[in-house]
Design a protein around this motif. Structure first.
Motif, PDB file in Angstrom:
ATOM      1  N   TYR B  28       0.875  -1.160   0.000  1.00  0.00           N
ATOM      2  CA  TYR B  28       0.000   0.000   0.000  1.00  0.00           C
ATOM      3  C   TYR B  28       0.921   1.220   0.000  1.00  0.00           C
ATOM      4  CZ  TYR B  28      -3.884   3.041   1.157  1.00  0.00           C
ATOM      5  OH  TYR B  28      -4.827   4.021   1.108  1.00  0.00           O
ATOM      6  N   GLU B  57      -5.797  -2.982  -0.202  1.00  0.00           N
ATOM      7  CA  GLU B  57      -6.625  -1.865   0.254  1.00  0.00           C
ATOM      8  C   GLU B  57      -6.061  -1.215   1.508  1.00  0.00           C
ATOM      9  OE1 GLU B  57      -7.423  -5.039   0.182  1.00  0.00           O
ATOM     10  OE2 GLU B  57      -8.945  -5.610   1.638  1.00  0.00           O
ATOM     11  N   SER B  58      -5.087  -1.850   2.147  1.00  0.00           N
ATOM     12  CA  SER B  58      -4.470  -1.262   3.335  1.00  0.00           C
ATOM     13  C   SER B  58      -3.217  -2.058   3.671  1.00  0.00           C
ATOM     14  CB  SER B  58      -5.428  -1.323   4.530  1.00  0.00           C
ATOM     15  OG  SER B  58      -5.552  -2.665   4.970  1.00  0.00           O
ATOM     16  N   GLU B  59      -2.460  -1.542   4.646  1.00  0.00           N
ATOM     17  CA  GLU B  59      -1.275  -2.269   5.105  1.00  0.00           C
ATOM     18  C   GLU B  59      -1.672  -3.570   5.791  1.00  0.00           C
ATOM     19  OE1 GLU B  59      -1.798   0.945   5.510  1.00  0.00           O
ATOM     20  OE2 GLU B  59      -0.002   2.054   4.937  1.00  0.00           O
ATOM     21  N   GLY B  84       2.807   2.552   8.495  1.00  0.00           N
ATOM     22  CA  GLY B  84       2.288   1.348   7.862  1.00  0.00           C
ATOM     23  C   GLY B  84       2.785   0.096   8.556  1.00  0.00           C
TER      24      GLY B  84
END
Lengths: 183, 360
Positions: B28, B57-59, B84
């Motif tokens: 990400y 969509e995210s860490e 992150g």
């Protein structure tokens, strides 16, 4: 041989790519190089600068406090980096837009009217190569053939037809540097 | 002859991943390491080696995708920067407990909090002492050049699979953003599914065949005896790694009376400080840990008789200095010099700090 160079100006003047071409030219003649940019918020619309070191030996710190050469393309950078040129070193600047000119007596000062020369060539994008030409005229640390090789490596293949134009701009720059003081 | 290219450290990580036969990257974006994924997207390795590159969509999603890929015996990795990495710590603990190999890159930025995007080494504790919960370790590699950024991805996977352990590369924006000469290695092929079964079939979840019991990858062990045994097994592995995998480099240490200890970006600055000190006749040396876990305790201890003082130089408020003090057990004075918030000391400042403590 070890040359520590700061190239500084506005974002969009081609400061970082000029440094990259210079560094790549060093690799092409089997030297050690570092290219250390200012990054982050400074890049977004403000000043941009890059430290390029070219050396025959392994380079330790990529960040230095004093420079053999300063290539300066705006007032802020001139104010910041003029005091950081080593005594006996070289300062090249484009006088376009400069109000307070360099004053040091212990360094070699040259001007390169690159905005004007680029306009004569009819190509504003040749600006940074004209400046690079002025530097290479004064310090021929990399051979022209290696600069061309460096250019080929630095720019995407789809733009390789522009290399002769860049070469021409470098040559224009080589003939246009003017000495402003006698050290 | 190997091709030599001018690359940023971050670009080196991406090329290193492709060339060592990595199977998948999940990440990400976050400054100062976004060039890792950008370079992977430009290189399109899915068209050549078949490597998967996915923006999660995210860490948290990234690290759990890594978990899934690692369970199958694949060479998988992620990269991020400090905030992150904090999000990934739960996943790292699970990966370590499940004994899963992977490479996680932290291009550290100044913290705490959202902090700054400039270089920092403030995540040393998080990387070396755990970060996530429980008694686990990851092998931590600290590259100090674009070449090492490139090389250490492959080295990281080798170590990760040798010991079935997550390997972290701890670096910062100075090495990530700097361009240097990188000598490229030949492309290594990715392992085929059959090769994975034959190499890692004993643990990887490659699909059960009728001729063997099922493989299960888990970090859950509700029975205390079983869980203690799992912990002992992990600790024995960490002891083995400590014995066999310490990596470091020294500069001008043979006759050194004073020693700088520094890793990553700051080690480059300390090299210049040592050169300046030697020019002034000061017997200064540099020890650069390449592995932060395992830490080069033994080498530091070996130097104790010749040393009058040690200076730990870090882009932090003083974290690695604790490990140096543990190594020397009070037998040599140990001081600390560091800058914070993205400030980078000059070689002169490092030398002055050393003189201020030891050379009156």
């Amino acid at each position: 041989m070890k040359e520590e160079i700061i190239i500084a100006g506005f974002g969009g003047q081609g400061v970082l790519s000029m440094g990259k071409i210079l560094a790549y030219s060093g690799i092409m003649q089997d030297q050690e190089v570092t290219w250390m940019p200012s990054y982050g918020p400074e890049m977004r619309g403000g000043t941009a600068n890059v430290t390029v070191i070219i050396s025959d030996k392994r380079i330790s710190s990529p960040i230095v406090n004093t420079y053999d050469t300063a290539i300066i393309l705006n007032q802020q950078s001139l104010d910041k980096f003029e005091p950081m040129v080593k005594a006996g070193g070289l300062l090249i600047y484009d006088p376009n837009g400069i109000i307070r000119h360099p004053v040091r007596k212990d360094i070699h000062i040259y001007s390169i009217e690159a905005v004007e020369e680029a306009a004569k060539l009819g190509n504003a994008k040749a600006y940074n190569m004209i400046v690079l030409g002025a530097f290479l005229k004064l310090k021929s640390i990399v051979k022209m053939e290696n600069v061309i090789k460096g250019l080929k490596k630095s720019i995407p293949e789809r733009h390789h037809h522009l290399i002769p134009m860049n070469e021409q701009a470098i040559e224009v720059g080589m003939g246009a540097a003017k000495q402003l003081n006698a050290v | 002859m190997a091709e030599k290219v001018l690359k940023k450290g971050n670009e080196g990580i991406a090329l290193g991943a492709i060339h060592c036969g990595c199977d998948g990257y999940f990440g990400y974006p976050i400054t100062p390491q976004s060039e890792v994924m950008e370079t992977l997207m430009e290189e399109k390795p899915w068209e050549t080696t078949g490597m998967v590159v996915l923006q999660a969509e995210s860490e948290i999603a990234s690290i759990n995708m890594v978990h899934g890929g690692a369970c199958c015996g694949k060479k998988v990795m992620t990269s991020s920067s400090s905030p992150g990495l904090s999000l990934m710590c739960e996943g790292l603990s699970y990966l370590a407990a499940s004994e899963l190999p992977c490479v996680v890159v932290n291009v550290v930025r100044g913290g705490p909090g959202l902090g700054t995007i400039q270089p920092s080494q403030g995540d040393y504790y998080q990387a070396v002492k755990g970060g996530g919960h429980g008694d686990y370790k990851t092998i931590v590699l600290a590259p100090f050049s674009a070449q090492e950024m490139y090389d250490f991805v492959g080295l990281g996977f080798d170590l990760a699979f040798k010991y079935r352990i997550p390997v972290m590369m701890l670096t910062d924006g100075m090495i990530g953003q700097m361009m240097e000469k990188v000598e490229l290695r030949p492309q290594q092929a990715r392992l085929s599914d059959q090769e994975i079964v034959s190499r890692y079939g004993s643990w990887a979840t490659t699909g059960k065949t009728s001729d063997r019991p099922k493989n299960a990858v888990t970090s859950l062990a509700l029975e205390s005896k079983v869980h203690e045994a799992l912990n002992f097994k992990l600790q024995a592995k960490y002891a083995e790694i400590t014995e066999h995998e310490v990596r470091f480099e020294t500069l001008a240490c043979e006759d050194a009376e004073y020693l700088l200890v520094a890793y990553g970006s700051v080690a480059r600055i300390c090299e210049s400080a040592v050169e300046a000190a030697r020019a002034q006749g000061i017997k200064l040396g540099l020890l650069r840990p390449i592995t932060l876990f395992p830490f080069p305790n033994v080498e530091i201890q070996r130097m104790i008789p010749q040393l009058k003082g040690i200076l730990s130089v870090e882009l932090s408020a003083g974290q690695m200095v604790d490990d140096i003090r543990l190594a020397v057990e009070g037998k040599v004075p140990v001081h600390f010099y560091g800058r914070l918030g993205g400030m980078i000391p000059s070689p002169q400042e490092v030398l002055e700090a050393c003189k201020a403590h030891y050379i009156k």
